[in-house]
Write a protein that holds these residues in place. Structure first.
Motif, PDB file in Angstrom:
ATOM      1  N   TRP A   1      35.596  43.427  43.858  1.00  0.00           N
ATOM      2  CA  TRP A   1      36.440  42.368  43.327  1.00  0.00           C
ATOM      3  C   TRP A   1      36.950  42.662  41.921  1.00  0.00           C
ATOM      4  O   TRP A   1      37.937  42.067  41.479  1.00  0.00           O
ATOM      5  CB  TRP A   1      35.695  41.045  43.351  1.00  0.00           C
ATOM      6  N   GLU A   2      36.306  43.574  41.227  1.00  0.00           N
ATOM      7  CA  GLU A   2      36.826  43.945  39.907  1.00  0.00           C
ATOM      8  C   GLU A   2      38.230  44.510  40.034  1.00  0.00           C
ATOM      9  O   GLU A   2      39.120  44.216  39.231  1.00  0.00           O
ATOM     10  CB  GLU A   2      35.903  44.980  39.252  1.00  0.00           C
ATOM     11  N   TYR A   3      38.428  45.338  41.055  1.00  0.00           N
ATOM     12  CA  TYR A   3      39.736  45.923  41.306  1.00  0.00           C
ATOM     13  C   TYR A   3      40.560  45.059  42.260  1.00  0.00           C
ATOM     14  O   TYR A   3      41.788  44.967  42.141  1.00  0.00           O
ATOM     15  CB  TYR A   3      39.577  47.326  41.887  1.00  0.00           C
ATOM     16  N   GLY A   4      39.895  44.428  43.220  1.00  0.00           N
ATOM     17  CA  GLY A   4      40.608  43.664  44.233  1.00  0.00           C
ATOM     18  C   GLY A   4      41.369  42.482  43.664  1.00  0.00           C
ATOM     19  O   GLY A   4      42.511  42.211  44.064  1.00  0.00           O
ATOM     20  N   SER A   5      40.768  41.757  42.715  1.00  0.00           N
ATOM     21  CA  SER A   5      41.436  40.585  42.145  1.00  0.00           C
ATOM     22  C   SER A   5      42.695  40.985  41.381  1.00  0.00           C
ATOM     23  O   SER A   5      43.716  40.290  41.430  1.00  0.00           O
ATOM     24  CB  SER A   5      40.473  39.833  41.233  1.00  0.00           C
ATOM     25  N   VAL A   6      42.621  42.110  40.678  1.00  0.00           N
ATOM     26  CA  VAL A   6      43.790  42.602  39.946  1.00  0.00           C
ATOM     27  C   VAL A   6      44.908  42.968  40.925  1.00  0.00           C
ATOM     28  O   VAL A   6      46.089  42.649  40.696  1.00  0.00           O
ATOM     29  CB  VAL A   6      43.410  43.829  39.091  1.00  0.00           C
ATOM     30  N   MET A   7      44.540  43.593  42.049  1.00  0.00           N
ATOM     31  CA  MET A   7      45.540  44.035  43.016  1.00  0.00           C
ATOM     32  C   MET A   7      46.124  42.859  43.795  1.00  0.00           C
ATOM     33  O   MET A   7      47.294  42.891  44.179  1.00  0.00           O
ATOM     34  CB  MET A   7      44.931  45.067  43.961  1.00  0.00           C
ATOM     35  N   VAL A   8      45.330  41.817  44.040  1.00  0.00           N
ATOM     36  CA  VAL A   8      45.855  40.626  44.704  1.00  0.00           C
ATOM     37  C   VAL A   8      46.958  40.001  43.855  1.00  0.00           C
ATOM     38  O   VAL A   8      48.013  39.589  44.374  1.00  0.00           O
ATOM     39  CB  VAL A   8      44.726  39.604  44.969  1.00  0.00           C
ATOM     40  N   ALA A   9      46.740  39.930  42.535  1.00  0.00           N
ATOM     41  CA  ALA A   9      47.764  39.391  41.639  1.00  0.00           C
ATOM     42  C   ALA A   9      49.036  40.227  41.715  1.00  0.00           C
ATOM     43  O   ALA A   9      50.153  39.691  41.791  1.00  0.00           O
ATOM     44  CB  ALA A   9      47.236  39.351  40.201  1.00  0.00           C
ATOM     45  N   GLY A  10      48.868  41.547  41.731  1.00  0.00           N
ATOM     46  CA  GLY A  10      50.029  42.420  41.854  1.00  0.00           C
ATOM     47  C   GLY A  10      50.712  42.278  43.196  1.00  0.00           C
ATOM     48  O   GLY A  10      51.948  42.327  43.291  1.00  0.00           O
ATOM     49  N   ALA A  11      49.916  42.068  44.259  1.00  0.00           N
ATOM     50  CA  ALA A  11      50.479  41.933  45.607  1.00  0.00           C
ATOM     51  C   ALA A  11      51.336  40.687  45.734  1.00  0.00           C
ATOM     52  O   ALA A  11      52.386  40.702  46.384  1.00  0.00           O
ATOM     53  CB  ALA A  11      49.348  41.902  46.633  1.00  0.00           C
TER      54      ALA A  11
END
Length: 270
Positions: free
Chosen positions: A211-221
């Motif tokens: 989730w450290e990386y996943g949350s950042v990528m969800v925002a970008g998505a």
């Protein structure tokens, strides 16, 4: 901080590419592989790209109406296939999955290439030929059964890996006579979003998502899905696909060299 910014930007580009042409997973997965294990990278990539399927489906809901009956007929086999694929990924462990990485990326790349070849073949059609349309009448029982089996198989791949699954779903639609791209794209997004949601649920339950990386990528998505939906009408889809194919072949070659050339040691199962 640099890693998080890179992942944010990659998610924007990947989801925008998915809106225009498909194949965005070929970007998110290799980048995540540089900071996470193979299974975690696949699971986190799935979480990152999921929101764009939802927003794309909502944006194309008007065009989904003529083929909505196909969505309900194919939803259950799609969900079951994705569940099986996600469980297979979870059971295989990183050791087995890592050995399959270059093959899966190569398959996903070739799936991205297929529409280019199909378009070339269709370009030889006579000018007076009628354009194909989506099937709106009730399909025959044998066609329903065949389509269900086909989507079940496709969804196993979608739950296991996912990159390029949208291209494979569109190819399956071609085989059952759904060829109107205006209806096919929202139908593809609705089914892919559903089957990937099942896979994401399994990954979340099993604790495979970073989730450290996943949350950042969800925002970008979320941003990328909006951008892709806004520019889809004027971007050259063929050029985007060609770029994805070149990138995918290069990534596949890199992983073939790293894994089978001895660069990545396949030790352990976690």
């Amino acid at each position: 901080m640099e890693t998080h910014l890179l992942l944010f930007l990659v998610a924007i580009v990947a989801t925008a590419i998915n809106s225009v042409a498909g194949g965005g997973g070929l970007l998110t997965f290799p980048v995540l592989m540089t900071v996470a294990t193979a299974v975690t990278a696949d699971a986190t990539s799935a979480v990152a790209l999921l929101p764009a399927y939802m927003t794309s489906t909502w944006a194309g809901r008007k065009h989904l109406a003529p083929v909505r009956h196909w969505f309900w007929r194919l939803l259950l086999p799609s969900l079951l296939g994705s569940l099986l694929g996600a469980l297979l990924l979870n059971w295989s462990g990183n050791r087995s999955f890592t050995a399959l990485i270059p093959w899966l990326i190569l398959i996903a790349t070739l799936l991205t290439l297929r529409p280019l070849l199909t378009r070339t073949a269709h370009s030889g059609q006579s000018p007076g030929a009628a354009a194909p349309t989506a099937t709106t009448s009730a399909p025959a029982a044998w066609l329903q059964a065949g389509a269900s089996v086909l989507l079940f198989i496709v969804s196993i791949y979608g739950g296991y890996f996912g990159a390029g699954v949208g291209i494979l779903v569109i190819a399956a639609f071609d085989l059952i006579g759904l060829t109107d791209i205006h209806s096919v794209l929202p139908l593809k997004n609705a089914l892919c979003g559903s089957l990937r949601a099942i896979a994401v649920t399994v990954f979340l339950i099993e604790g495979k998502v970073n989730w450290e990386y996943g949350s950042v990528m969800v925002a970008g998505a979320l941003l990328g899905g909006y951008v892709g939906g806004s520019v889809v009408h004027w971007m050259n889809r063929t050029a985007v696909r060609v770029g994805i194919v070149i990138l995918g072949l290069g990534i596949a070659a890199y992983y073939f060299w790293r894994i089978y050339g001895g660069g990545i040691q396949l030790v352990g199962s976690d």
